[in-house]
Design an enzyme around this catalytic site. Sequence first.
Site, PDB file in Angstrom:
ATOM      1  N   CYS A 173     -29.859  10.174 -25.206  1.00 12.40           N
ATOM      2  CA  CYS A 173     -29.591   8.848 -24.633  1.00 12.40           C
ATOM      3  C   CYS A 173     -30.806   8.207 -23.978  1.00 12.40           C
ATOM      4  O   CYS A 173     -31.008   6.993 -24.095  1.00 12.40           O
ATOM      5  CB  CYS A 173     -28.432   8.917 -23.646  1.00 12.40           C
ATOM      6  SG  CYS A 173     -28.773   9.834 -22.112  1.00 12.40           S
ATOM      7  N   HIS A 178     -26.459  10.013 -17.940  1.00  9.97           N
ATOM      8  CA  HIS A 178     -26.307   9.272 -19.194  1.00  9.97           C
ATOM      9  C   HIS A 178     -26.830   7.857 -19.031  1.00  9.97           C
ATOM     10  O   HIS A 178     -26.609   7.209 -18.007  1.00  9.97           O
ATOM     11  CB  HIS A 178     -24.848   9.233 -19.650  1.00  9.97           C
ATOM     12  CG  HIS A 178     -24.672   8.562 -20.968  1.00  9.97           C
ATOM     13  ND1 HIS A 178     -25.341   8.976 -22.105  1.00  9.97           N
ATOM     14  CD2 HIS A 178     -23.936   7.485 -21.341  1.00  9.97           C
ATOM     15  CE1 HIS A 178     -25.014   8.189 -23.118  1.00  9.97           C
ATOM     16  NE2 HIS A 178     -24.163   7.274 -22.684  1.00  9.97           N
ATOM     17  N   ASP A 216     -23.944   1.421 -26.647  1.00 12.03           N
ATOM     18  CA  ASP A 216     -24.421   2.790 -26.471  1.00 12.03           C
ATOM     19  C   ASP A 216     -24.694   3.378 -27.851  1.00 12.03           C
ATOM     20  O   ASP A 216     -23.804   3.419 -28.701  1.00 12.03           O
ATOM     21  CB  ASP A 216     -23.340   3.609 -25.741  1.00 12.03           C
ATOM     22  CG  ASP A 216     -23.796   5.003 -25.343  1.00 12.03           C
ATOM     23  OD1 ASP A 216     -24.872   5.438 -25.788  1.00 12.03           O
ATOM     24  OD2 ASP A 216     -23.060   5.656 -24.579  1.00 12.03           O
TER      25      ASP A 216
END
Length: 277
Positions: A71, A110, A125
Site C-alpha cells: 500500500c 494502511h 485503494d
Amino acid sequence: MPRLTHRPLYLQRLGYDSPPPPTLQTLQELQLRHVCTFAFESLSTLLHAPVPVDLPSVEQKVLLNGRGGYCYELNQLFLALLQDLGFDARGITGNVVMGGPADAHTARTHRLSLVTLDGVRYITDVGFGGMVPSSPLQLDNEATQLTAHEPYRLTCNEGRYTLWAQVAGDWRGLYVFDLQVQADIDYEIGNWYVSTHPASPFVGQLKAARLAPGKRHTLNNANYAVHHLDRPSEKRAIGSADELLTLLQATFGIRVPAHPQLREILDGLVVANSEEA
C-alpha cells in the site's frame, strides 16, 4: 508536491495513449485497470530488503523494474497519477482489522486515498492485497456498493469509517480509517513498521495478489488460490521454488529481482508449508 517522472509509461501500462480527463468514469477505469495490472507483492520484505517509499524510488521499482508493491508504494504511485491528471485527491491512513474483530485496536499501517469529485467524496485503494476494492467507493454512503468484484460497504462511527466486504455471504471488516491529514513522515513511520518490525505480517513472508475479470489471484507463502465470483475457490500448495518463480512471473506479472538467496528462501517457504500440512 512530488511529480511523476514517468507518466506516459504509467498511462501506457494502464492502457491509455493520452491523459484521460479527471472524471468519475476515469477514476473507476483507472482503479480497475491498476489492480489488474500491477501486483500487490512483498518480495522486498520477504528478502528483508529496504522498502523506500519516496516517489522516485517507487516509480523505479514498479514502472521501470517491473515489480509490484504494497500500500505505501502502490497507493503513493496511484495518488501521484491522480493528482497529475487533475483530480482533487490526497492520502489518508487506516488500521487493518481483517482477520479479527472490526473494532480491534491495531496499528495505523494502511495507506489509501480520498478523492472529491463534484462535491462527492470517494475512497480509492489499489494496495490492499487480495481484498483490494476494484472500484472507488462513495465515502458518505452506507448502502451496499457494487464493484467489478465483490460488494462493499462503509460505515461511520464518530468520524471513524470501517470498510466491509461481502465474502461468501458474510460481511467482513477490512480496515478502519479517518480523514486526518497525513505528512510524509506519517507514511515513513507506518512503512518502517510494516517493512522491518518482527511482528509485521510482511517481514520474511511472501504475499502477492492480482485481480482479473471475475476473479482474484492470491499467494500466501507457498499457498496459491484463485477466488472466483461465480464458483468455489481453487486452492493448492506450491511444491517447489521453480513453481513459485513461474507463478510470480506468469500469473502475477512480477519481474522477480535478482537476489543470491531468493531461491533458497523460496525453498524454505515450500518446506515449511509442507511440514504444516
